[in-house]
Structure formats: C-alpha cells, structure tokens
Design a protein around this motif. Sequence first.
Motif, PDB file in Angstrom:
ATOM      1  N   SER A 103       0.821  -1.216   0.000  1.00  0.00           N
ATOM      2  CA  SER A 103       0.000   0.000   0.000  1.00  0.00           C
ATOM      3  C   SER A 103       0.853   1.262   0.000  1.00  0.00           C
ATOM      4  N   VAL A 104       1.878   1.295   0.847  1.00  0.00           N
ATOM      5  CA  VAL A 104       2.717   2.497   0.863  1.00  0.00           C
ATOM      6  C   VAL A 104       3.546   2.600  -0.408  1.00  0.00           C
ATOM      7  N   PHE A 105       3.981   1.458  -0.940  1.00  0.00           N
ATOM      8  CA  PHE A 105       4.727   1.468  -2.205  1.00  0.00           C
ATOM      9  C   PHE A 105       3.856   2.029  -3.333  1.00  0.00           C
ATOM     10  N   LYS A 106       2.627   1.586  -3.408  1.00  0.00           N
ATOM     11  CA  LYS A 106       1.721   2.047  -4.469  1.00  0.00           C
ATOM     12  C   LYS A 106       1.429   3.541  -4.364  1.00  0.00           C
ATOM     13  N   GLN A 107       1.585   4.101  -3.162  1.00  0.00           N
ATOM     14  CA  GLN A 107       1.402   5.542  -2.983  1.00  0.00           C
ATOM     15  C   GLN A 107       2.709   6.314  -3.188  1.00  0.00           C
ATOM     16  N   ARG A 108       3.731   5.596  -3.588  1.00  0.00           N
ATOM     17  CA  ARG A 108       5.063   6.175  -3.818  1.00  0.00           C
ATOM     18  C   ARG A 108       5.684   6.729  -2.543  1.00  0.00           C
ATOM     19  N   LYS A 109       5.358   6.135  -1.431  1.00  0.00           N
ATOM     20  CA  LYS A 109       5.995   6.466  -0.151  1.00  0.00           C
ATOM     21  C   LYS A 109       7.197   5.527  -0.006  1.00  0.00           C
ATOM     22  N   TYR A 110       8.192   5.774  -0.836  1.00  0.00           N
ATOM     23  CA  TYR A 110       9.291   4.832  -0.967  1.00  0.00           C
ATOM     24  C   TYR A 110      10.138   4.715   0.297  1.00  0.00           C
ATOM     25  N   ASN A 111      10.308   5.797   1.038  1.00  0.00           N
ATOM     26  CA  ASN A 111      11.076   5.698   2.289  1.00  0.00           C
ATOM     27  C   ASN A 111      10.412   4.724   3.262  1.00  0.00           C
ATOM     28  N   GLU A 112       9.094   4.827   3.389  1.00  0.00           N
ATOM     29  CA  GLU A 112       8.374   3.902   4.264  1.00  0.00           C
ATOM     30  C   GLU A 112       8.452   2.483   3.736  1.00  0.00           C
ATOM     31  N   ALA A 113       8.352   2.340   2.419  1.00  0.00           N
ATOM     32  CA  ALA A 113       8.423   1.008   1.816  1.00  0.00           C
ATOM     33  C   ALA A 113       9.781   0.361   2.099  1.00  0.00           C
ATOM     34  N   VAL A 114      10.853   1.147   1.997  1.00  0.00           N
ATOM     35  CA  VAL A 114      12.187   0.628   2.291  1.00  0.00           C
ATOM     36  C   VAL A 114      12.252   0.141   3.736  1.00  0.00           C
ATOM     37  N   ALA A 115      11.748   0.946   4.658  1.00  0.00           N
ATOM     38  CA  ALA A 115      11.786   0.584   6.081  1.00  0.00           C
ATOM     39  C   ALA A 115      10.952  -0.665   6.375  1.00  0.00           C
ATOM     40  N   LEU A 116       9.764  -0.745   5.791  1.00  0.00           N
ATOM     41  CA  LEU A 116       8.915  -1.917   5.998  1.00  0.00           C
ATOM     42  C   LEU A 116       9.551  -3.166   5.396  1.00  0.00           C
ATOM     43  N   CYS A 117      10.158  -3.004   4.220  1.00  0.00           N
ATOM     44  CA  CYS A 117      10.847  -4.143   3.596  1.00  0.00           C
ATOM     45  C   CYS A 117      12.016  -4.594   4.458  1.00  0.00           C
ATOM     46  N   GLU A 118      12.701  -3.644   5.078  1.00  0.00           N
ATOM     47  CA  GLU A 118      13.828  -3.990   5.951  1.00  0.00           C
ATOM     48  C   GLU A 118      13.365  -4.906   7.081  1.00  0.00           C
ATOM     49  N   ALA A 137      11.745   0.024  -4.392  1.00  0.00           N
ATOM     50  CA  ALA A 137      11.565   1.253  -3.608  1.00  0.00           C
ATOM     51  C   ALA A 137      12.825   2.123  -3.708  1.00  0.00           C
ATOM     52  N   TYR A 138      13.995   1.489  -3.687  1.00  0.00           N
ATOM     53  CA  TYR A 138      15.234   2.251  -3.861  1.00  0.00           C
ATOM     54  C   TYR A 138      15.275   2.917  -5.243  1.00  0.00           C
ATOM     55  N   VAL A 139      14.791   2.224  -6.248  1.00  0.00           N
ATOM     56  CA  VAL A 139      14.719   2.830  -7.582  1.00  0.00           C
ATOM     57  C   VAL A 139      13.802   4.045  -7.532  1.00  0.00           C
ATOM     58  N   GLY A 140      12.674   3.919  -6.844  1.00  0.00           N
ATOM     59  CA  GLY A 140      11.746   5.037  -6.698  1.00  0.00           C
ATOM     60  C   GLY A 140      12.372   6.219  -5.979  1.00  0.00           C
ATOM     61  N   LEU A 141      13.334   5.944  -5.117  1.00  0.00           N
ATOM     62  CA  LEU A 141      14.044   7.003  -4.393  1.00  0.00           C
ATOM     63  C   LEU A 141      15.268   7.509  -5.156  1.00  0.00           C
ATOM     64  N   ALA A 142      15.447   7.038  -6.377  1.00  0.00           N
ATOM     65  CA  ALA A 142      16.608   7.394  -7.214  1.00  0.00           C
ATOM     66  C   ALA A 142      17.918   7.012  -6.515  1.00  0.00           C
ATOM     67  N   GLN A 143      17.931   5.803  -5.944  1.00  0.00           N
ATOM     68  CA  GLN A 143      19.121   5.257  -5.308  1.00  0.00           C
ATOM     69  C   GLN A 143      19.483   3.932  -5.986  1.00  0.00           C
ATOM     70  N   PRO A 144      19.968   4.020  -7.231  1.00  0.00           N
ATOM     71  CA  PRO A 144      20.203   2.801  -8.004  1.00  0.00           C
ATOM     72  C   PRO A 144      21.294   1.895  -7.426  1.00  0.00           C
ATOM     73  N   LEU A 145      22.277   2.446  -6.721  1.00  0.00           N
ATOM     74  CA  LEU A 145      23.322   1.594  -6.159  1.00  0.00           C
ATOM     75  C   LEU A 145      22.781   0.715  -5.035  1.00  0.00           C
ATOM     76  N   LYS A 146      21.896   1.265  -4.221  1.00  0.00           N
ATOM     77  CA  LYS A 146      21.273   0.447  -3.173  1.00  0.00           C
ATOM     78  C   LYS A 146      20.369  -0.612  -3.805  1.00  0.00           C
ATOM     79  N   ALA A 147      19.662  -0.230  -4.860  1.00  0.00           N
ATOM     80  CA  ALA A 147      18.827  -1.206  -5.566  1.00  0.00           C
ATOM     81  C   ALA A 147      19.699  -2.319  -6.127  1.00  0.00           C
ATOM     82  N   ALA A 148      20.849  -1.956  -6.695  1.00  0.00           N
ATOM     83  CA  ALA A 148      21.762  -2.947  -7.274  1.00  0.00           C
ATOM     84  C   ALA A 148      22.247  -3.934  -6.208  1.00  0.00           C
ATOM     85  N   GLU A 149      22.480  -3.440  -4.993  1.00  0.00           N
ATOM     86  CA  GLU A 149      22.889  -4.337  -3.908  1.00  0.00           C
ATOM     87  C   GLU A 149      21.822  -5.397  -3.655  1.00  0.00           C
TER      88      GLU A 149
END
Length: 173
Positions: A103-118, A137-149
């Motif tokens: 739900s938070v991902f679909k609302q583009r609340k990517y910071n929350e999505a990252v935390a919940l996924c953690e 979610a990292y891609v949504g936050l424009a953090q491609p290196l974290k997404a790559a990890e």
Amino acid sequence: LYFQQGDLEQASKHYEDALQKFPSFRRAHKNLGLIAVRQGEFRQAIPHLSRVVELGGGDGTTFGLLGYAYSSTEQYVPAESAYRQAVLLQPDMLDWKLGLTVSVFKQRKYNEAVALCEELITRYPDRADFWMMQANAYVGLAQPLKAAENYEVVRRMGKASAQAIRIPHTRHT
C-alpha cells in the motif's frame, strides 16, 4: 450453518435476510464481508467490513480483510489505514505487513516502503520478493546503487531472472 458448510450462496441470502430485520447484526456483516472477499467481490466486502468496525468489531482479521479489499480495488490510502490497524492488533501476521508495504509502495511512499521491507527482510531473509520490493523502492528514491545491492542478493540466492530484475517505471518529483 450454511456458511460453515461452505454453501456461501445460501449463507449470503440468509445473512441479507437477517440484516433486513437487524441492520446492526455485526456477525452477519462480518460473514458477508468474508464471503465477498472469498468470492473476489471486494467492492461488496468493503461496506460490510466497514460496518463491522463501526459496530465495534474491529479485530485484526476484520481490519486486514478490509485492507485487502481496499487494496484489491486500488484504494491504497484506506488500505494503508486498515492494514496499519491490522498490524497493530496482529503484529505477527505476515499478510498484513506485506499488504501495508504494498500500500505504501503504491502511494510512492518509498522511504516507508524501504523501512517496511527492511523489517520483512530481517525476519525472512530468504524471501527474494521482499528484496526485490525493497530494490524497487530504492529505484523510486533514485538510489540505483542500493537497488543494485538488493538485485545482487537476489542473484546470489539463485532467484534472479531477467523478468524478476526489471526496473519499474517511476516518476521522480
């Protein structure tokens, strides 16, 4: 009895009859909501499950199913609220945490999505889908290196495929 025996059509009919006589019959509303969810009739489930909450029957399952019904009808804001209540009341229920995360991902609340996924990854480190959701979610936050990890973790799990590691199209604000 019809509900317990799995005759959902007859059960629905009798619950509707009961609600004609007793509009505040909470169990009838709850069971009609359950039947509607089972049958994939999510728009019909929402008013019954909401009424259960109004009548004081807001348990974790009711809130979770309400969140699921809202999410299934692409109403992610009320889905988030319902899932938050479900998680509060049933914190060990994976379905509610996953529903909240989506739900938070679909609302583009990517910071929350990252935390919940953690939290999900910490508890279920072998679930590639949780790593992928966090990567997206990292891609949504424009953090491609974290997404790559995360993609690398999935690759090392042996669960990477071209389709699994596709970068979703997102708009950055």
